[in-house]
Design a protein around this motif. Structure first.
Motif, PDB file in Angstrom:
ATOM      1  N   GLN A   3     -26.811  13.613  37.790  1.00  0.00           N
ATOM      2  CA  GLN A   3     -27.181  13.506  36.384  1.00  0.00           C
ATOM      3  C   GLN A   3     -28.688  13.462  36.212  1.00  0.00           C
ATOM      4  OE1 GLN A   3     -25.030  10.124  34.886  1.00  0.00           O
ATOM      5  NE2 GLN A   3     -23.281  10.718  36.115  1.00  0.00           N
ATOM      6  N   PRO A  40     -32.358  15.581  35.402  1.00  0.00           N
ATOM      7  CA  PRO A  40     -32.775  16.777  34.688  1.00  0.00           C
ATOM      8  C   PRO A  40     -32.738  17.971  35.627  1.00  0.00           C
ATOM      9  CG  PRO A  40     -34.299  14.985  34.318  1.00  0.00           C
ATOM     10  CD  PRO A  40     -33.342  14.536  35.365  1.00  0.00           C
ATOM     11  N   PRO A  41     -32.362  19.158  35.189  1.00  0.00           N
ATOM     12  CA  PRO A  41     -31.997  19.536  33.810  1.00  0.00           C
ATOM     13  C   PRO A  41     -30.557  19.236  33.439  1.00  0.00           C
ATOM     14  CG  PRO A  41     -31.939  21.447  35.232  1.00  0.00           C
ATOM     15  CD  PRO A  41     -32.347  20.320  36.097  1.00  0.00           C
ATOM     16  N   ASP A  60     -29.263  16.144  32.756  1.00  0.00           N
ATOM     17  CA  ASP A  60     -29.181  14.720  32.415  1.00  0.00           C
ATOM     18  C   ASP A  60     -28.602  14.502  31.025  1.00  0.00           C
ATOM     19  OD1 ASP A  60     -31.352  15.804  31.185  1.00  0.00           O
ATOM     20  OD2 ASP A  60     -32.547  13.981  31.275  1.00  0.00           O
ATOM     21  N   MET A  61     -27.665  15.358  30.669  1.00  0.00           N
ATOM     22  CA  MET A  61     -27.013  15.200  29.367  1.00  0.00           C
ATOM     23  C   MET A  61     -26.411  13.800  29.187  1.00  0.00           C
ATOM     24  SD  MET A  61     -27.044  17.397  27.078  1.00  0.00           S
ATOM     25  CE  MET A  61     -26.674  17.027  25.389  1.00  0.00           C
ATOM     26  N   ALA A  86     -29.179  11.612  28.084  1.00  0.00           N
ATOM     27  CA  ALA A  86     -30.161  12.283  27.218  1.00  0.00           C
ATOM     28  C   ALA A  86     -30.797  11.273  26.275  1.00  0.00           C
ATOM     29  CB  ALA A  86     -29.457  13.381  26.426  1.00  0.00           C
ATOM     30  N   ARG A 113     -36.953  18.903  38.123  1.00  0.00           N
ATOM     31  CA  ARG A 113     -36.947  17.988  36.985  1.00  0.00           C
ATOM     32  C   ARG A 113     -38.164  18.206  36.103  1.00  0.00           C
ATOM     33  NH1 ARG A 113     -37.279  11.396  36.565  1.00  0.00           N
ATOM     34  NH2 ARG A 113     -37.724  11.471  34.362  1.00  0.00           N
ATOM     35  N   ARG A 115     -33.732  20.413  29.557  1.00  0.00           N
ATOM     36  CA  ARG A 115     -32.353  19.944  29.696  1.00  0.00           C
ATOM     37  C   ARG A 115     -31.362  20.964  29.146  1.00  0.00           C
ATOM     38  NH1 ARG A 115     -32.334  15.403  26.290  1.00  0.00           N
ATOM     39  NH2 ARG A 115     -33.327  14.285  27.969  1.00  0.00           N
TER      40      ARG A 115
END
Lengths: 318, 192
Positions: free
Chosen positions: A200, A202-203, A205-206, A209, A280, A285
């Motif tokens: 989890q 980035p990109p 890391d929803m 977020a 990252r 994201r």
């Protein structure tokens, strides 16, 4: 294995588990800072802020440990441990060289994959038990993401296991040959992308977020428990990098591998970790639907294709 | 995400850009260790040259948020020559600027007719309590030391007034005209 040896090995794994994530974290501080035209921490410890993460740890310990009234107390307090301990278990079977591994079990690749999947449960528990809508949304996003990306990871690992003819991480490392860099390349890329998504980071890391969900499943956590979640993330990078180095980059294979093989593994793993940090810094994201699309439309078919290619290779005796 | 010209080339471009920035020297000035190089006209703090102030109150009245407080009283100066007239002048008792209100517009400095207020680039006067930002004339006067000298004049500019005055030849007063006899004591009965 005598009792003393068991204690020594466990202690060594624990020490590596506490030190390596801090090294990765400090590297992230510095690499990210310079990539953004900054200096990063410069004060803690004197020399270029080397003790910044230790200072952060001391700060986290001093903070009040708050459990929200609406939280499911026991689950809430247990979640960081559920997230963290599996990574400790996984680290114990990751080898630095054929002789330098805490526990060498025949199915260690399966153990690593199983353990890291359990770690995802910790995030889900944290999100569910916090009694907070942001936490819940974060936890559910994490669950959806982990289910999607578990499959490409397993398929990519199955490919190298098939190529080596063993499920032992050490065995796969021994069977590795430079040809794999080409032959297993699609699987390697799938594993790297899916691994970053599994962490989890980035990109991908929803689930955390921050513009939408505050801090996702970790929103309600404070003090040491929050720090444990952060440690989990960096321990995850350590395991992902070392595993990638051993399975796809040949781990200890290299000049003078008999004497400094462990150093090769560490160096390769460190390089992979820097790439993860670099990703990252550089990439934005993904949106939730793009995230799922990437997993199901691209990664799973590529991983299946890699598995097919590996199968042909094994049958033809490459 | 996968429109024309985006996708993979865009991702690679991002990696290259960040890597290039990472290898370049950072522009960070490590402030407490290295003091910043401020341009001479920086608006750091307002300094007061007390000797020039006539307590005319122009600055206090023009200040948009009324952060200047001035107290003064009049003093009578006895005549310097016998039979002369006594003069009065203002004596400044209190001059205070509340820097918690000041918005650094500089109107007070522009409006001062006697050059009593100056911009200084000094900026390190933070306080822990907002009430401690009210600074009296003693403190404002200390900051005069950090006021940079005025910028040099342009090459073909006319001389500053005081330099021109000093250069002008001394006015020599002819002895016979020093006391104009006819006008000094007007004759009685003369109409003006």
């Amino acid at each position: 294995m005598t009792w003393l040896e068991v204690v020594l090995r466990a202690g060594a794994v624990l020490a590596a588990f506490l030190v390596l994530p801090l090294l990765i974290g400090q590297t992230e501080h510095k690499v990210m800072a310079h990539m953004q035209g900054r200096l990063g921490p410069m004060y803690a410890g004197g020399f270029h802020g080397w003790a910044q993460l230790i200072a952060d740890g001391v700060k986290f310990v001093q903070k009040e440990d708050i459990t929200p009234l609406a939280a499911d107390r026991r689950i809430f307090r247990l979640a960081p441990a559920v997230a963290l301990v599996p990574y400790l278990v996984a680290l114990s079977v990751v080898p630095l060289s054929p002789g330098l591994v805490a526990v060498d079990v025949p199915l260690s690749l399966l153990l690593v994959l199983a353990a890291t999947s359990v770690g995802a449960l910790g995030t889900l528990m944290a999100g569910w038990s916090s009694g907070n809508k942001y936490s819940l949304l974060g936890g559910l996003r994490a669950a959806a993401q982990l289910i999607s990306y578990e499959l490409p990871i397993v398929l990519a690992c199955a490919s190298v296991a098939l190529a080596a003819g063993t499920l032992s991480v050490v065995g796969i490392g021994v069977a590795w040959s430079p040809l794999w860099l080409l032959w297993q390349l699609p699987g390697a890329l799938v594993f790297l992308v899916a691994g970053v998504a599994e962490l989890q980071r980035p990109p991908f890391d929803m689930p955390v977020a921050d513009a939408e969900l505050v801090m996702g499943a970790w929103t309600e956590y404070t003090g040491l428990r929050f720090a444990l979640f952060l440690l989990t993330e960096y321990a995850g990078i350590v395991i992902l990098s070392l595993l990638f180095a051993v399975l796809w980059l040949g781990g200890w294979h290299g000049p003078w591998s008999d004497s400094v093989g462990w150093l090769w593994t560490l160096l390769k793993g460190f390089a992979v970790a820097v790439v993860i940090i670099w990703i990252r810094v550089a990439w934005p994201r993904l949106r939730e639907d793009q995230l799922q699309r990437l997993a199901w439309v691209w990664l799973v078919p590529i991983a299946l294709g890699q598995l097919f290619l590996t199968g042909i290779g094994v049958v033809m005796g490459w | 995400m996968r429109g024309r010209g985006h996708g993979i080339p865009g991702l690679v471009k991002g990696m290259v850009t960040t890597a290039r920035t990472g290898l370049r020297r950072t522009g960070t000035q490590e402030y407490p260790d290295v003091s910043p190089e401020l341009p001479p006209r920086s608006r750091g703090v307002i300094a007061l040259l007390e000797e020039n102030c006539t307590s005319c109150m122009l600055c206090a009245r023009e200040c948009p948020d009324w952060c200047i407080t001035i107290d003064s009283h009049k003093e009578t100066i006895p005549a310097s020559t016998a039979g002369g007239r006594e003069r009065q002048r203002n004596v400044l008792d209190r001059f205070a600027i509340d820097f918690s209100l000041c918005m650094y517009c500089g109107i007070c400095i522009e409006v001062c007719p006697f050059d009593a207020l100056f911009w200084s680039p000094h900026f390190e006067y933070a306080e822990y309590d907002v009430r401690d930002l009210l600074h009296e004339k003693e403190r404002l006067g200390e900051w005069m030391a950090s006021v940079p000298p005025p910028a040099a004049l342009d090459e073909k500019a006319s001389e500053p007034a005081e330099v021109a005055a000093a250069r002008r030849p001394q006015r020599t007063v002819p002895a016979q005209r020093a006391v104009p006899a006819q006008r000094a004591v007007p004759a009685e009965g003369d109409s003006p």
